[in-house]
Design a protein around this motif. Structure first.
Motif, PDB file in Angstrom:
ATOM      1  N   LEU A  40      24.725  19.386  10.145  1.00  0.00           N
ATOM      2  CA  LEU A  40      25.967  18.615   9.964  1.00  0.00           C
ATOM      3  C   LEU A  40      26.479  18.748   8.544  1.00  0.00           C
ATOM      4  CD1 LEU A  40      27.640  16.789  11.926  1.00  0.00           C
ATOM      5  CD2 LEU A  40      25.414  17.424  12.824  1.00  0.00           C
ATOM      6  N   LYS A  41      25.582  18.619   7.584  1.00  0.00           N
ATOM      7  CA  LYS A  41      25.984  18.677   6.176  1.00  0.00           C
ATOM      8  C   LYS A  41      26.743  19.981   5.897  1.00  0.00           C
ATOM      9  CE  LYS A  41      24.091  18.125   1.509  1.00  0.00           C
ATOM     10  NZ  LYS A  41      24.174  19.451   0.870  1.00  0.00           N
ATOM     11  N   GLY A  42      26.182  21.089   6.364  1.00  0.00           N
ATOM     12  CA  GLY A  42      26.828  22.391   6.147  1.00  0.00           C
ATOM     13  C   GLY A  42      28.199  22.472   6.789  1.00  0.00           C
ATOM     14  N   LEU A  43      28.301  21.967   8.014  1.00  0.00           N
ATOM     15  CA  LEU A  43      29.578  22.038   8.734  1.00  0.00           C
ATOM     16  C   LEU A  43      30.628  21.132   8.088  1.00  0.00           C
ATOM     17  CD1 LEU A  43      28.150  22.012  12.379  1.00  0.00           C
ATOM     18  CD2 LEU A  43      29.188  23.956  11.208  1.00  0.00           C
ATOM     19  N   ILE A  44      30.197  19.959   7.629  1.00  0.00           N
ATOM     20  CA  ILE A  44      31.142  19.034   6.990  1.00  0.00           C
ATOM     21  C   ILE A  44      31.613  19.636   5.658  1.00  0.00           C
ATOM     22  CG2 ILE A  44      31.509  16.680   6.119  1.00  0.00           C
ATOM     23  CD1 ILE A  44      28.967  15.930   7.892  1.00  0.00           C
ATOM     24  N   GLU A  45      30.685  20.234   4.942  1.00  0.00           N
ATOM     25  CA  GLU A  45      31.078  20.875   3.672  1.00  0.00           C
ATOM     26  C   GLU A  45      32.054  22.025   3.910  1.00  0.00           C
ATOM     27  OE1 GLU A  45      27.224  19.686   0.935  1.00  0.00           O
ATOM     28  OE2 GLU A  45      27.233  21.643   1.943  1.00  0.00           O
ATOM     29  N   ASP A  46      31.963  22.649   5.069  1.00  0.00           N
ATOM     30  CA  ASP A  46      32.933  23.689   5.442  1.00  0.00           C
ATOM     31  C   ASP A  46      34.221  23.089   6.008  1.00  0.00           C
ATOM     32  OD1 ASP A  46      31.291  25.708   4.631  1.00  0.00           O
ATOM     33  OD2 ASP A  46      30.709  26.395   6.639  1.00  0.00           O
TER      34      ASP A  46
END
Ligand SMILES: N=C(N)NCCCCNCCCN
Ligand SMILES: [Mn+2]
Ligand SMILES: [Mn+2]
Length: 306
Positions: free
Chosen positions: A103-109
């Protein structure tokens, strides 16, 4: 950043109607076919694939919004994570950790992520992903038949019946909607912490519940978690722990539309679909619900093309 992405998963949301390009997609569907602690009817690990397959039967054109929403949004379907299918075991801690990191990676994207489960305990990992990226508080709005506020159930604090307790303990405000099954411990906690709860029994006779529920949300930002057993089981019989007296279809949509219009919904999840053999009603209904969320967000964020 996201190296494990693949567009070659067996089934993409809406199938061939859309080109699954990660870079241009505003929306990511994240399948989390994890099941470990369900106590009654099993099968929610098969929820994501059933939802994705059913989504191929959806019309791209949303007749309420008068748009082909998928082209406004761009929808990318992620590879499944924390997959317990085919007898695989994934420890709860591992599920939470991989969920949070993904989730963290996707939100940062800058993606608007709709996580699809899988059992409701997954939401604790999803929400922690948002906590890592967002500094300001957000409210967790839950649609569910159950309070999910037990400290522990059947020997683990990671049981699906405990997920909102984990979230309350993170210090996030909550608004619970459609609730109609709680135990004594949960009733006591609701009183002690003065939790905001809209009970299905009262909602049925309160025409103003939608307005009141939205007014009760203390923050601008909202994370929405939908346990599909919050909707009436006559509409979605494919759940593990059905409870009569749930939300009807148009109240659900009206509430969601107003929620997306009045708040900044930073993410959502749709949990606990457990397909029934020889009926596609549940997965089609949940696929449609998923697409409605994308449409409401597209309108609210102005992702409108041409
Ligand atoms: N979130 C949930 N789905 N919770 C379900 C809890 C099941 C409670 N069974 C109680 C049985 C007591 N005899
Ligand atoms: Mn539930
Ligand atoms: Mn739940």
């Amino acid at each position: 950043m996201i190296s494990t992405l693949s567009a070659t998963t067996a089934v993409d949301f809406l199938g061939s109607e859309i080109v699954p390009d990660y870079e241009t997609a505003k929306v990511v569907i994240l399948p989390i076919p994890y099941e470990a602690t369900t106590s009654y009817r099993k099968g929610c690990e098969n929820g994501p694939s059933a939802l994705l397959e059913a989504s191929h039967q959806l019309e791209c054109y949303d007749e309420e919004l008068d748009r082909e929403v998928c082209f406004d949004a761009g929808i990318f379907t992620h590879t499944p994570i924390a997959d317990t299918r085919n007898g695989k075991t994934v420890a709860a801690e591992e599920m939470l950790s991989v969920t949070q990191k993904t989730l963290k990676g996707l939100i940062e994207d800058q993606k608007f992520v709709i996580s699809i489960g899988g059992e409701h305990s997954i939401t604790a990992g999803v929400v922690q992903g948002y906590c890592q990226v967002y500094q300001e508080p957000f409210t967790v709005v839950q649609i569910d038949a159950h309070g999910d506020l037990r400290h522990e159930y059947e020997g683990t604090i990671h049981n699906h019946a405990c997920v909102m307790r984990r979230i309350v303990n993170l210090g996030l405000p909550t608004v619970q909607v459609g609730i109609r099954a709680i135990c004594q411990e949960e009733a006591d906690l609701i009183k002690q912490k003065n939790l905001t709860i809209f009970r299905a029994r009262e909602m049925a006779f309160n025409q103003d519940w939608i307005e009141q529920a939205i007014a009760s949300i203390p923050t601008e930002k909202v994370f929405l978690t939908i346990d599909v057993d919050g909707i009436d089981p006559s509409l979605i019989p494919g759940v593990g722990t059905p409870e009569p007296g749930g939300l009807n279809w148009y109240s659900t949509l009206t509430f969601l539309r107003h929620l997306f219009e009045s708040k900044d919904v930073i993410g959502c999840d749709i949990m606990e679909l457990a397909p029934v053999v020889d009926s596609v009603v549940s997965e089609f209904t949940v696929a449609k619900l998923t697409y409605k969320l994308i449409g409401y967000q597209a309108v609210s964020k102005g992702w409108i093309k041409g």
